[in-house]
Design an enzyme around this catalytic site. Structure first.
Site, mmCIF file in Angstrom:
data_model
loop_
_atom_site.group_PDB
_atom_site.id
_atom_site.type_symbol
_atom_site.label_atom_id
_atom_site.label_comp_id
_atom_site.label_asym_id
_atom_site.label_seq_id
_atom_site.Cartn_x
_atom_site.Cartn_y
_atom_site.Cartn_z
ATOM 1 N N ARG A 1 0.838 -1.197 0.000
ATOM 2 C CA ARG A 1 0.000 0.000 0.000
ATOM 3 C C ARG A 1 0.875 1.250 0.000
ATOM 4 O O ARG A 1 2.078 1.175 0.226
ATOM 5 C CB ARG A 1 -0.959 -0.009 1.202
ATOM 6 C CG ARG A 1 -0.292 -0.315 2.551
ATOM 7 C CD ARG A 1 -0.892 0.456 3.671
ATOM 8 N NE ARG A 1 -0.807 1.868 3.422
ATOM 9 C CZ ARG A 1 0.288 2.585 3.611
ATOM 10 N NH1 ARG A 1 1.396 2.034 4.047
ATOM 11 N NH2 ARG A 1 0.300 3.876 3.363
ATOM 12 N N GLY A 2 0.209 2.408 -0.224
ATOM 13 C CA GLY A 2 0.952 3.655 -0.380
ATOM 14 C C GLY A 2 1.293 3.786 -1.867
ATOM 15 O O GLY A 2 1.750 2.827 -2.503
ATOM 16 N N ALA A 3 1.050 4.995 -2.394
ATOM 17 C CA ALA A 3 1.111 5.166 -3.856
ATOM 18 C C ALA A 3 2.474 4.832 -4.467
ATOM 19 O O ALA A 3 2.543 4.252 -5.555
ATOM 20 C CB ALA A 3 0.720 6.601 -4.195
ATOM 21 N N ARG B 1 -6.510 -1.006 -7.603
ATOM 22 C CA ARG B 1 -6.965 0.160 -6.833
ATOM 23 C C ARG B 1 -7.047 1.350 -7.794
ATOM 24 O O ARG B 1 -6.127 1.574 -8.585
ATOM 25 C CB ARG B 1 -6.009 0.461 -5.662
ATOM 26 C CG ARG B 1 -6.024 -0.634 -4.600
ATOM 27 C CD ARG B 1 -5.273 -0.222 -3.344
ATOM 28 N NE ARG B 1 -6.033 0.721 -2.529
ATOM 29 C CZ ARG B 1 -5.529 1.344 -1.469
ATOM 30 N NH1 ARG B 1 -4.267 1.151 -1.122
ATOM 31 N NH2 ARG B 1 -6.276 2.170 -0.756
ATOM 32 N N CYS C 1 -1.895 9.461 7.869
ATOM 33 C CA CYS C 1 -1.699 8.224 7.112
ATOM 34 C C CYS C 1 -0.235 7.800 7.185
ATOM 35 O O CYS C 1 0.447 8.077 8.187
ATOM 36 C CB CYS C 1 -2.173 8.393 5.664
ATOM 37 S SG CYS C 1 -2.320 6.826 4.763
ATOM 38 N N SER D 1 2.910 8.009 4.621
ATOM 39 C CA SER D 1 3.491 8.382 3.330
ATOM 40 C C SER D 1 5.001 8.318 3.410
ATOM 41 O O SER D 1 5.611 8.989 4.242
ATOM 42 C CB SER D 1 3.030 9.787 2.938
ATOM 43 O OG SER D 1 3.958 10.385 2.074
ATOM 44 N N ASP E 1 -1.775 10.686 -3.368
ATOM 45 C CA ASP E 1 -2.024 9.567 -4.283
ATOM 46 C C ASP E 1 -2.155 10.055 -5.717
ATOM 47 O O ASP E 1 -1.786 9.356 -6.652
ATOM 48 C CB ASP E 1 -3.280 8.809 -3.859
ATOM 49 C CG ASP E 1 -3.003 8.019 -2.604
ATOM 50 O OD1 ASP E 1 -3.083 8.604 -1.509
ATOM 51 O OD2 ASP E 1 -2.638 6.834 -2.726
ATOM 52 N N ASN F 1 -5.560 12.512 -1.354
ATOM 53 C CA ASN F 1 -4.782 11.745 -0.367
ATOM 54 C C ASN F 1 -5.758 11.088 0.608
ATOM 55 O O ASN F 1 -6.982 11.247 0.502
ATOM 56 C CB ASN F 1 -3.793 12.665 0.354
ATOM 57 C CG ASN F 1 -2.769 11.898 1.170
ATOM 58 O OD1 ASN F 1 -2.155 10.947 0.687
ATOM 59 N ND2 ASN F 1 -2.596 12.268 2.433
ATOM 60 N N LYS F 2 -5.205 10.364 1.561
ATOM 61 C CA LYS F 2 -5.998 9.598 2.526
ATOM 62 C C LYS F 2 -7.174 10.397 3.075
ATOM 63 O O LYS F 2 -7.034 11.578 3.385
ATOM 64 C CB LYS F 2 -5.078 9.150 3.661
ATOM 65 C CG LYS F 2 -5.684 8.310 4.748
ATOM 66 C CD LYS F 2 -6.411 7.079 4.260
ATOM 67 C CE LYS F 2 -5.596 6.193 3.347
ATOM 68 N NZ LYS F 2 -6.405 5.220 2.581
ATOM 69 N N LYS G 1 3.081 11.239 -9.363
ATOM 70 C CA LYS G 1 1.774 11.322 -8.685
ATOM 71 C C LYS G 1 0.890 12.395 -9.348
ATOM 72 O O LYS G 1 -0.239 12.613 -8.934
ATOM 73 C CB LYS G 1 1.968 11.681 -7.211
ATOM 74 C CG LYS G 1 2.977 10.808 -6.457
ATOM 75 C CD LYS G 1 2.319 9.717 -5.687
ATOM 76 C CE LYS G 1 3.284 8.822 -4.944
ATOM 77 N NZ LYS G 1 3.900 9.397 -3.776
HETATM 78 C C1 RUB Z 1 -1.870 5.825 1.366
HETATM 79 C C2 RUB Z 1 -1.863 7.315 1.311
HETATM 80 C C3 RUB Z 1 -0.519 7.979 1.264
HETATM 81 C C4 RUB Z 1 -0.147 8.212 -0.217
HETATM 82 C C5 RUB Z 1 1.280 8.675 -0.368
HETATM 83 O O1 RUB Z 1 -3.162 5.273 1.286
HETATM 84 O O2 RUB Z 1 -2.881 7.967 1.235
HETATM 85 O O3 RUB Z 1 -0.563 9.214 1.906
HETATM 86 O O4 RUB Z 1 -0.291 7.012 -0.944
HETATM 87 O O5 RUB Z 1 2.141 7.699 0.116
HETATM 88 P P1 RUB Z 1 -3.344 3.682 1.345
HETATM 89 P P2 RUB Z 1 3.634 7.534 -0.427
HETATM 90 O O6 RUB Z 1 -2.741 3.216 2.638
HETATM 91 O O7 RUB Z 1 -4.826 3.474 1.283
HETATM 92 O O8 RUB Z 1 -2.622 3.096 0.140
HETATM 93 O O9 RUB Z 1 4.319 8.843 -0.172
HETATM 94 O O10 RUB Z 1 4.193 6.404 0.390
HETATM 95 O O11 RUB Z 1 3.572 7.195 -1.880
#
Ligand code: RUB
Length: 322
Positions: free
Chosen positions: A19-21, A62, A130, A132, A199, A209-210, A235
């Site tokens: 998870r995480g973009a 997703r 969240c 990130s 995201d 974002n979240k 992004k």
């Molecule tokens: C994750 C989320 C993060 C972004 C950025 O949501 O909202 O803030 O994806 O993350 P989920 P990063 O847990 O539902 O995937 O900076 O790690 O890309």
């Protein structure tokens, strides 16, 4: 027939084991590389078709983080580059573009940390929401530079990504306080800067974002607290330039409450929300700091967008330049 390893990566993204973009994007690039290495087809045409099939499976996992289609677009540009080449060259091109994407993505997270940390001062109380990688990269880099900072992290219900952030921050030795999501406005006056990830970022600078990010931005705006977004340039959402809306994922209500115990209860569970550009002070990218209104220019440059053309995503433009 689709490789079991690809199905597993897709399933892991869907169920949020990945998870995480940024992590999702790198997993997609890795999946395409695995598909190329393990492909059994005999002709370039079959290979192109197979790559498209794998991409489709990944894209269906997703819907909100544009890093996923952008990673795929980046890797698959290799098919066009190797057009007319033999099967071996095509496979090699896909593998090297996937490797490039992953390497550039990791470098971008590091670079964002360095660039963003310049804006953090000793004594700052930072709030993050969240989990990130990019936001935490800034916080960790500032701390490693010897800045005396404290972090407030939200729980980020219903999936509790705030716990991941708290663990990561504590591991670095950073003083960290957790609050429930609805306590943000109560504490906002103790905060100097809010730092969140993204995201997707639309052409007008709106940040997806979240869920809960936009309420935090509103509270920060009201209290005149700076609101930073940390995001790699993949992004930025190219199709928003021509009016496409970012799809907000709605997840299983059972993440919030056991529905069996509440027959008839309607539950909504959007995973993300949209923060308008008016509430964003700056966006830290690997190419430098930009105001939200510069999102349009970034999209135009990175994706080589011209009226009437679809977006491209080239190798050179992804490399950190600052
Ligand atoms: C994750 C989320 C993060 C972004 C950025 O949501 O909202 O803030 O994806 O993350 P989920 P990063 O847990 O539902 O995937 O900076 O790690 O890309």
């Amino acid at each position: 027939m689709v490789n079991e390893k690809i199905k597993k990566i897709a399933q892991d993204i869907k169920t949020m084991r990945i998870r995480g973009a940024g992590r999702i994007a790198r997993a997609a690039a890795r999946a395409l590389k695995i598909a190329a290495i393990e492909s059994q087809v005999k002709t370039p045409a079959e290979f192109s078709h197979e790559m498209e099939t794998v991409s489709k499976i990944l894209l269906e996992t997703r819907p909100t983080a544009v890093s996923l289609p952008n990673a795929i677009r980046y890797v698959l540009l290799g098919l066009k580059q190797a057009h007319g080449a033999d099967l071996w060259t095509m496979k090699k091109t896909i593998c090297s573009r996937a490797d490039d994407f992953i390497k550039n993505s990791l470098e971008a997270v590091k670079k964002i940390g360095e660039i963003g940390a310049n804006r953090i001062s000793s004594g700052d109380v930072l709030l993050t929401h969240c989990n990130s990688e990019c936001a935490l990269s800034i916080i960790k880099t500032a701390f490693k530079q010897g800045k005396n900072i404290e972090v407030i992290t939200t729980e980020s219900r219903p999936v509790w990504q705030g716990r991941l952030s708290a663990k990561e921050l504590l591991k670095e030795g950073i003083p960290t306080t957790m609050i429930i999501d609805s306590a943000v406005r109560h504490f906002i006056r103790d905060v100097d800067k809010v730092i969140v990830g993204a995201d997707s970022i639309a052409a007008n600078g709106a940040v997806v974002n979240k869920i809960g990010t936009s309420s935090i931005a509103l509270a920060a705006h009201e209290a005149r607290v700076l609101f930073f977004v940390a995001a790699e340039t993949y992004k930025f959402h190219p199709e928003t330039l021509v009016g496409r809306l970012v799809e907000i994922e709605e997840r299983d209500p059972n993440e919030i409450i056991n529905l069996k115990r509440y027959p008839g209860l309607k539950v909504r569970n959007p995973a993300f929300d949209i923060t308008p550009p008016e509430y964003v002070d700056l966006i830290v990218t690997e190419r430098g700091i930009i105001p939200p209104y510069a999102a349009y220019a970034i999209i135009q440059e990175i994706f080589e967008w011209k009226p009437g053309n679809g977006p491209r995503h080239t190798a050179d433009k992804l490399k950190p330049s600052i």
